[in-house]
Structure formats: structure tokens, C-alpha cells
Design an enzyme around this catalytic site. Structure first.
Site, mmCIF file in Angstrom:
data_model
loop_
_atom_site.group_PDB
_atom_site.id
_atom_site.type_symbol
_atom_site.label_atom_id
_atom_site.label_comp_id
_atom_site.label_asym_id
_atom_site.label_seq_id
_atom_site.Cartn_x
_atom_site.Cartn_y
_atom_site.Cartn_z
ATOM 1 N N ARG A 506 0.826 -1.210 0.000
ATOM 2 C CA ARG A 506 0.000 0.000 0.000
ATOM 3 C C ARG A 506 0.856 1.253 0.000
ATOM 4 N NH1 ARG A 506 -5.040 1.855 -1.378
ATOM 5 N NH2 ARG A 506 -5.490 3.771 -0.236
ATOM 6 N N GLU A 507 1.945 1.226 0.745
ATOM 7 C CA GLU A 507 2.768 2.421 0.916
ATOM 8 C C GLU A 507 3.553 2.770 -0.348
ATOM 9 O OE1 GLU A 507 2.894 4.533 3.252
ATOM 10 O OE2 GLU A 507 2.077 3.612 5.057
#
Length: 645
Positions: A506-507
Site C-alpha cells: 500500500r505504501e
């Protein structure tokens, strides 16, 4: 005997063919290695301005995939010596890459600053993108005698609520001197500056007002400075400026006091005539700010306003407010205000099923939960858990034909991406890849995603799969690079490796060199200050650049995640919320005893949209990684499900 001789001859032929192929391959590798060394030497010569050395190295790199990058760097370093014909030649030669736009912008900016207007128009005869270049372009047109084009351009550039670059000043001066600036144009820009919260620009523009307009410009400034004093301003109904001042002032006032803004709005509607657009702007502002502030006094007015405005953004804020209150009747009344497209989204279908369940319509709720559970998503998995069903993954692994893969590897752009990655020019490689994906259809992008995955270009594979809308290709969308680093640190911190991978996915989409606009760095997107603090707790030293190192980043990211889990008693929902928004916000958002809600309600009502989507995504990604790695799959633990928030 004759048969044995044939076998021997055949084996000898195959061996000779294989030996020749291996020798050719080895020779190709030696040539490539030599070109790489020569390219690095040539780039260094350009950086140092050693042009004689560069001229000796450049001819031997004509066939090297990155030859155009050498030319780009040479041309930009010697920009004032480049003739328009040479600039155009490079732009044509580098077509199919990001370099034509990048170089032409640099060339045009230099030509504009030097006021080389003929050179500017020779390279760019039509209007360019970007405000600064537009200013130079219309100045070039003015110098060429094309006054009509120049004045139209000046009028368009002036009409903005933001300050313009210094490059525009000579154009504006000539335009104003030619008598092109009218009160209508001045007033339009004042209103835009008002909306953009540009007080200094409003003051500057007001000085251009005629004596007839000046008092109204002063009133507008006074309202901007003190929006709550708007009712003290004289706004007669026969003035064309009164409705403008009232509507813009009320929009600003709504930011500070939506209740007062609604009271004044009710009065002004009896006194002034507003356009449909002005009505919409004022009502939207009051509704938005009232929803953000959760102003209970506005609720009777809000329901009608939401029906009139028909804005999903506003309706969803109201729905989450009702959800936090667990007002199931209010949710039932408000859900129909969503657009048909938005109401069909699995998130709101899930909550519609919850409403039905709360109202006792068990059969209808189960049917809707069953529909939602077929979705591969956070809400789909929540619905599956409601019914005790297995999660739907709908996983399909596309197969890349070897001949197609071979053809793709021969594409000039793919070769450039490979060489840029080799030289650790990762940002340039991603620019090339992004440019390539824009030009392809879905089928081709899926093939490129498969190729990128084979090459170990994980972020590029994810980007291509998303561009291709290959949502079922989980292997492409959720690769598992750096598995050893994640597993090793997961073991040390006693957390599942899939959770660390879900955070990194996600990051940064597994891009080690990722850097956010606010400065977060690396796979797990740590801020330098956070990284330094965590490193210190581990007895390690750190400089900010260390965060781009995979091992170091995962070491600190996993330790930080463990610290957050410990702070919130092992609750991943709180820990993930804190990872994105900060622990202090979790403390602020947690409900008091007696006001607590179930986990699905709390996550859905996290105030920040980015954080809300982040938590949902990481929990969902974790399940996908569990599935791909053959682990037990569960969206939320029993403790997380039974807790109140």
C-alpha cells in the site's frame, strides 16, 4: 552401425549449434558490458563539461539504448548553442519517450528568458502547456506582430485566482497599455482570487478597477477580511455586484460558522436575485462545512439540501455521520440519495445489508450479504464473514507466450527501461514505463505487466496490471519481492510477514526508492524523524538516505509497526490507523466508554478518507498475500471482531 553414426553426427551438429549460440550470447553480453562502461564514462564527461572526451566516446554508443539520454544531457548543458533545427532533430529522434516534452520545455524556457522569439516559435509554433511557457509563447506572438493572438492569450492568462509568473508581466503590461483590460475582467479575477484565498492578489487587482468599480472592490475586500460582518455591507438589489459579494462571502463564512451562513443566506434570498450557480455554490458550502462540523441544528435543512444538490460526496459524509450514531433509520432514509452508480458500490451495498439486518429483514439482508461476499474486497470479505462463507478470490494467472515476451524485450522502450534500471536511474525508468503504458491497449498492457514481473520490475508490473484492469491477475498485482527480508524481520517482531508486505504494497507498491511529497521514504514509507527515533530504540544509527535501503527500511518499518501494536494492545485496526495518521489521532478518534461501536462501523467512520481507505486496503491486502502464500486467511481476528471501538 550406420544408425549410431547418424546419432553421433546429429549430436555433434546440436553441440556445435549450442556452442555457437552460447558464444554469440557471450559476445553480446561482452558488447553490452562494454557499452555500459562507455555510457557511464560519457555521462561523467558531460557532467564535468569535458566535451572533447565526450565527443570521442559518443560515436561508439550509437546503437546503445540510452544514446538519446546522452544527447539530451549534452543539449541541455549547451542549451544556448543549440539551433532550432538541432532541437527539432532531437525531438523527432527521441519520439516515443518522455524526452521530447522534457527537452522542448527546457529549450523553450531558455529561449523565452533570452527573448529569442524566432527560435521559440521555430520549435513551438502552437500554444504550449504550462503557464510560464504560455507567457513566453504569447510574448513571442506579440513580437511577431500577431497582436490578436497575443491579446487573447493575455486575457486568458490574466483570468486566474493565482499569481502569475514574472514572465507574464511584460505581456500584461503591453495588453493593459493597449486598453484591453476592462472592469468585467478585473471583477472576474477579484472573485477568483477571493475563492483561492489570495488576499494580496485581490488587493493588487483592485488597484486596476475604474472609479465606478473601486467601491465594490473595496466591499469585496472588506467581506474577505471579516466575512461575519457581511450583513453590515450595503448590497442594494439593483447592483450587478451585490449577489457576487453576498454569495462569495457566504461561502467563506460557512467555513467558520455554517449556522450563521445559513441564517444570512435565508435573509439574502429574500433581498437579492441569485443565479442557479450561485445558489448551488452557497448551499454546497453550507452543507459541506455543516457536515464536517456535525452541526445538529442544520439537520432539518440538510436533508432537503442533499436532495437538491445530488452530490455523492456530501451524501457519503452524512451517511458516515449517521453510521457513527448507529442511526439505522436515518441511514435507510439517506442511502437512496446516492447516485445509482455510487449506491451499487460494494461498500454501500454492505451497509444497506446491515441496515436491513438491524431492521429485522433477515432474509433480504442475507441475500444482499451474499451478493457482496462475491466481491474480492474489504467489504466483500466482511460480508463473507457475516455469513461464515469462504472468501472469493477469483484468481486468474495469465500466461505470457514466449514469442510475445521475446518481441516485447526487443522494443526500444523496454530496452531503455532495462538499462535505466541497470544504471539505477529508477525515476527515469518509471517515466519511460508510464509513457509506454499510456499508448497501449488493455491486452498489451497485461502482456507488459507479465514481462515486468518476469524482469523483477515489481512496481512497473503493478502499474501495468492496473492500467490493463487485470484485477484478477493477483500474481501481477500482489508480487512477493524481498520475501526473505520481510520474513526475517517478521520473525524478530513476532508479526505475520504478510502484514508487513501488505503495508509495503500500500505504501510504495514495493518501490524501494519511493518518496512521498511530505518526505516519507522507502518500501514502508517512513519519515526520517520516525526512522531516526526507531533506529535509536534499536541501538542503531541512521541517516535519511538509509531509508531507501530495503533491509534497513524493513527493519525499521517492522519495528515501528510492532511498537504501534504494543501501544494499542495488539489491535491491528488501531495500529494501522496510527501507521498512516499518527498515534495521537487514534487516541483522539477512539470513542469513550458507553459510546463505542463495532469494528466495521469504526473503520468506516475514520474521519480522514486517506486513512480510512488505507486501513481497509492493508487489511484486504493482507488476506490476499495470505491466500497467495497458502496461509490461513482471515480479515479480522476474533479479538478485533469482538472488541468495541
Amino acid at each position: 552401425m550406420r544408425f549410431r553414426v547418424r546419432i553421433f553426427l546429429l549430436c555433434s551438429l546440436l553441440l556445435n549449434t549450442l556452442t555457437t549460440a552460447l558464444a554469440a550470447g557471450g559476445a553480446d553480453e561482452e558488447v553490452l558490458a562494454s557499452e555500459r562502461r562507455q555510457y557511464q564514462a560519457a555521462m561523467k564527461a558531460v557532467d564535468k563539461g569535458r566535451w572533447t572526451e565526450y565527443e570521442q566516446l559518443r560515436p561508439g554508443l550509437e546503437d546503445y539504448p540510452l544514446a538519446m539520454y546522452l544527447d539530451y544531457n549534452q543539449l541541455t548543458r549547451q542549451s544556448r548553442q543549440v539551433r532550432p533545427a538541432d532541437a527539432l532533430r532531437f525531438i523527432r529522434r527521441s519520439a516515443g519517450s518522455p524526452l521530447p516534452n522534457r527537452y522542448s520545455n527546457a529549450y523553450l524556457r531558455e529561449a523565452g528568458r533570452d527573448e529569442r522569439w524566432q527560435d521559440f516559435l521555430a520549435v513551438k509554433s502552437d500554444e504550449p502547456a504550462g503557464v510560464e511557457l504560455k507567457c513566453y509563447y504569447f510574448r513571442a506572438r506579440l513580437a511577431a506582430g500577431d497582436t490578436d493572438i497575443a491579446w487573447d492569450g493575455a486575457s486568458s492568462l490574466w483570468d486566474s485566482g493565482e499569481s502569475r509568473p514574472d514572465a507574464c508581466d511584460p505581456l500584461f503590461s503591453a495588453w493593459i497599455a493597449a486598453g484591453q483590460l476592462t472592469d468585467d475582467i478585473v471583477w472576474a479575477r477579484q472573485l477568483k482570487a477571493f475563492d483561492a484565498r489570495q488576499r494580496s492578489l485581490m488587493t493588487y487587482v483592485a488597484k486596476r478597477a475604474s472609479p465606478a468599480l473601486a467601491p465594490w472592490a473595496d466591499k469585496l475586500l472588506a467581506v474577505y477580511q471579516q466575512p461575519d460582518s457581511i450583513r453590515r455591507q450595503s448590497l442594494p438589489p439593483d447592483s450587478p455586484y451585490s449577489a457576487d459579494i453576498a454569495s462569495h462571502g457566504l461561502v467563506l463564512l460557512a467555513r467558520y460558522s455554517p449556522n450563521t451562513a445559513l441564517q444570512y443566506w435565508t435573509d439574502y434570498q429574500q433581498e437579492l436575485e441569485f443565479s442557479d450557480e450561485q445558489v448551488r455554490q452557497v448551499e454546497y458550502a453550507i452543507a459541506l462545512q455543516g457536515l464536517f462540523a456535525e452541526e445538529e441544528d442544520l439537520v432539518p435543512w440538510l436533508q432537503g439540501a442533499l436532495a437538491r444538490l445530488q452530490e455523492d460526496k456530501l451524501v457519503e459524509i452524512r451517511l458516515r455521520w449517521l453510521l457513527a450514531q448507529q442511526d439505522w433509520a436515518g441511514l435507510s432514509q439517506t442511502l437512496p440519495l446516492l447516485s445509482p452508480e455510487r449506491r451499487e458500490h460494494e461498500s454501500w451495498r454492505y451497509w444497506e445489508a446491515v441496515v436491513l439486518e438491524k431492521q429485522g429483514s433477515t432474509k433480504e439482508a442475507s441475500a444482499l450479504f451474499d451478493e457482496v461476499s462475491r466481491e474480492r474486497s474489504y467489504h466483500g470479505f466482511l460480508a463473507a464473514d457475516k455469513l461464515g462463507k469462504a472468501y472469493s478470490f477469483n484468481h486468474q494467472t495469465p500466461v505470457l507466450d514466449p514469442d510475445v515476451a521475446s518481441d516485447l524485450r526487443q522494443l526500444p522502450v523496454v530496452k531503455r527501461v532495462g538499462e535505466l534500471n541497470f544504471h539505477e536511474s529508477y525515476s527515469l525508468a518509471h517515466s519511460e514505463w508510464y509513457y509506454l503504458l499510456q499508448e497501449q491497449d488493455k491486452g498489451r498492457n497485461e502482456q507488459l505487466a507479465q514481462l515486468a514481473s518476469q524482469q523483477g520490475w515489481y512496481r512497473m508490473a503493478i502499474d501495468a496490471a492496473s492500467r490493463a484492469q487485470s484485477w484478477d491477475a493477483l500474481d501481477l498485482r500482489f508480487p512477493t519481492p524481498y520475501r526473505e527480508a520481510f520474513q526475517r524481520n517478521a520473525s524478530v517482531q513476532k508479526v505475520p510477514s504478510t502484514e508487513l508486505m501488505a503495508i509495503a504494497r500500500r505504501e510504495s507498491a514495493f518501490y524501494p526508492w519511493a518518496q512521498s511529497p511530505v518526505g516519507a521514504r522507502g518500501l514502508m514509507q517512513l519519515m526520517p524523524a520516525t526512522g531516526k527515533e526507531v533506529a535509536s530504540s534499536l541501538g542503531k544509527r541512521q541517516v535519511s538516505s538509509d531509508l531507501f535501503d530495503v533491509e534497513h527500511n524493513v527493519l525499521l518499518g517492522s519495528a515501528y509497526y510492532r511498537q504501534l501494536l504494543d501501544r494499542f494492545d495488539g489491535n491491528r485496526v488501531f495500529a494501522l490507523t496510527a501507521y498512516n495518521a499518527g498515534p495521537h489521532r487514534v487516541d483522539r478518534w477512539r470513542n469513550k466508554p458507553g459510546e463505542r461501536v463495532p469494528v466495521d462501523v469504526w473503520v468506516e467512520t475514520i474521519p480522514y478518507k486517506e486513512t480510512r481507505e488505507y486501513v481497509q486496503a492493508v487489511l484486504f491486502y493482507n488476506v490476499v498475500f495470505q491466500y497467495l502464500m497458502g496461509d490461513t486467511r482471515k480479515l479480522l481476528t476474533p479479538a478485533e471482531l469482538s472488541a468495541t471501538y
